[in-house]
Design an enzyme around this catalytic site. Structure first.
Site, PDB file in Angstrom:
ATOM      1  N   TYR A 108       3.085 -18.746 -32.717  1.00  0.00           N
ATOM      2  CA  TYR A 108       1.958 -17.946 -32.656  1.00  0.00           C
ATOM      3  C   TYR A 108       0.340 -18.917 -33.057  1.00  0.00           C
ATOM      4  O   TYR A 108       0.792 -19.658 -33.729  1.00  0.00           O
ATOM      5  CB  TYR A 108       1.858 -16.777 -33.409  1.00  0.00           C
ATOM      6  N   CYS A 109      -0.438 -18.219 -32.654  1.00  0.00           N
ATOM      7  CA  CYS A 109      -1.660 -19.249 -32.767  1.00  0.00           C
ATOM      8  C   CYS A 109      -3.105 -18.401 -32.854  1.00  0.00           C
ATOM      9  O   CYS A 109      -2.771 -16.962 -32.900  1.00  0.00           O
ATOM     10  CB  CYS A 109      -1.991 -20.463 -32.008  1.00  0.00           C
ATOM     11  N   THR A 110      -4.217 -18.661 -32.797  1.00  0.00           N
ATOM     12  CA  THR A 110      -5.279 -17.675 -32.985  1.00  0.00           C
ATOM     13  C   THR A 110      -5.482 -16.774 -31.738  1.00  0.00           C
ATOM     14  O   THR A 110      -5.603 -15.600 -31.616  1.00  0.00           O
ATOM     15  CB  THR A 110      -6.637 -18.409 -33.387  1.00  0.00           C
ATOM     16  N   ILE A 144      -2.728 -14.127 -32.254  1.00  0.00           N
ATOM     17  CA  ILE A 144      -3.242 -13.220 -33.325  1.00  0.00           C
ATOM     18  C   ILE A 144      -4.274 -12.343 -32.969  1.00  0.00           C
ATOM     19  O   ILE A 144      -4.238 -11.165 -33.240  1.00  0.00           O
ATOM     20  CB  ILE A 144      -3.468 -13.776 -34.582  1.00  0.00           C
TER      21      ILE A 144
END
Length: 402
Positions: free
Chosen positions: A266-268, A296
């Site tokens: 996952y990332c931003t 996210i």
């Protein structure tokens, strides 16, 4: 004697430099014949070559056709009132990124948007801020543009506005997210399996329920250390890297951690996972590689009180947004709970510092003792922040996970 290759006659060659003399003699005696034969050979070869293609006619881009009619929106609607910050990306083939860049700049300037937009042959990536009316018009323009074929689902929004950025920056780059690997070598098309927020939530839930018995799954945060420091998923692996361009080296030096594992990335907003998961898959060590669609940002829209705790770091003047009240980081100086970043008080330093209100009142506003000793010079211009200091010198470029 030697046999003349032009007239086929025997010529004397008793001189020790016969070869040299013969060549000169040939040049003097048979120069015209050699030129004729050379031209004939050239014409013969030319006839066998494919015809040179006609130069392509490049039509001038009518930029006005790409800019929407915004006559129904007043100047006040575009410059005053409540606003938003948009986060978006879209991978697609862009034949003329320079033209797309010019269009983006013209569009953003007309809507009074600020922010950062990266255009490349592989697509577009950006974050822009403006009034609600301006950002809505921007989304409509992007969705109606046949070059990108975006949908409203491709955009994430949060409260903010044009004041969240100092200026508008639009440019053409090799990559729309700087991983430092040629996109022709590691393509987004080789990314991991996308999981919707609901699916990702169930995977994390299963991981937490099984605890240590679920040793075949790795929950991987592919953001920078200062992002995961103030917010992350419970039970994640958060690499201690300072730039996303360090992520490939991190993977290379920690392959055993991922061997035969199911990896949940996952990332931003999802874009770093597109290339990051493709790079991890290229190593052929993982059992499965999944990534959170929309990052996210989209997860918090669906699960504001879910398994992500703390703040979500954003790359603008706000530094973070939040959906829950958890504080998972602490003040650099006193250790009390604190998660609101400020820039180091030394104007030449670009590092972020967590310093609580009490410590700031006492003047402890720098990222490290070296910067603290420099202090701030009145009238310093913060736009020239480039210097690396003790914070970066002491941090290994590529940490080796334990």
């Amino acid at each position: 004697f030697y046999l003349c290759s032009v007239c086929s006659r025997l010529q004397p060659s008793s001189h020790p430099k016969a070869t040299l003399l013969c060549r000169k003699a040939v040049s003097r005696t048979h120069g015209g014949e050699i030129q004729r034969l050379t031209q004939a050979a050239f014409r013969s070869l030319s006839d066998k070559l494919p015809a040179e293609p006609e130069p392509q006619q490049v039509d001038e881009v009518d930029m006005s056709a790409w800019i929407p009619d915004i006559s129904h929106a007043s100047e006040e609607q575009l410059t005053s009132g409540e606003g938003k910050v948009l986060l978006f990306y879209h991978y697609c083939a862009v034949r003329d990124p320079q033209a797309a860049c010019v269009w983006q700049r013209a569009l953003c300037e007309k809507l009074h948007l600020t922010g950062k937009v990266r255009v490349a042959t592989e697509g577009i990536n950006g974050t822009v801020g403006g009034t609600n009316a301006a950002t809505d018009l921007y989304i409509d323009a992007m969705c109606s543009q046949p070059l990108f074929r975006m949908s409203k689902e491709d955009f994430k929004s949060s409260d903010g506005g044009a004041q969240c950025f100092t200026e508008l920056k639009v440019g053409v780059f090799k990559e729309i997210v700087p991983m430092g690997v040629d996109p022709d070598v590691i393509s987004y098309q080789c990314a991991g399996v996308h999981l919707e927020p609901e699916e990702f939530h169930k995977e994390v839930e299963a991981l937490l329920e099984n605890g240590e018995s679920c040793s075949d799954t790795v929950l991987l945060d592919c953001r920078n250390f200062y992002e995961s420091k103030i917010g992350q998923f419970t039970h994640c692996v958060a690499p201690d890297i300072r730039k996303f361009s360090y992520f490939p080296d991190y993977v290379d030096q920690n392959l055993e951690r991922f061997r035969d594992k199911k990896v949940l990335m996952y990332c931003t907003g999802g874009i770093r996972c597109e290339r990051g998961s493709a790079y991890l898959r290229s190593k052929d060590v993982c059992k499965e590689v999944y990534q959170l669609r929309g990052g996210i940002h989209k997860y918090l829209e669906r699960f504001p009180q879910g398994f992500y705790r703390g703040k979500l770091f954003v790359f603008d003047k706000r530094f973070s947004i939040f959906s829950n009240d958890d504080v998972i980081s602490d003040c650099r100086y006193c250790g009390s709970a604190w998660d609101q970043y400020e820039l180091c008080s030394t104007s030449s330093c670009c590092q972020l510092v967590l310093s609580c209100p009490g410590c700031r009142r006492e003047g402890r506003t720098a990222c490290c003792p070296t910067c603290q000793s420099k202090g701030r010079t009145p009238g310093d211009d913060a736009s020239g922040r480039r210097e690396q200091c003790e914070c970066t010198d002491e941090r290994p470029r590529i940490p080796q996970d334990v």
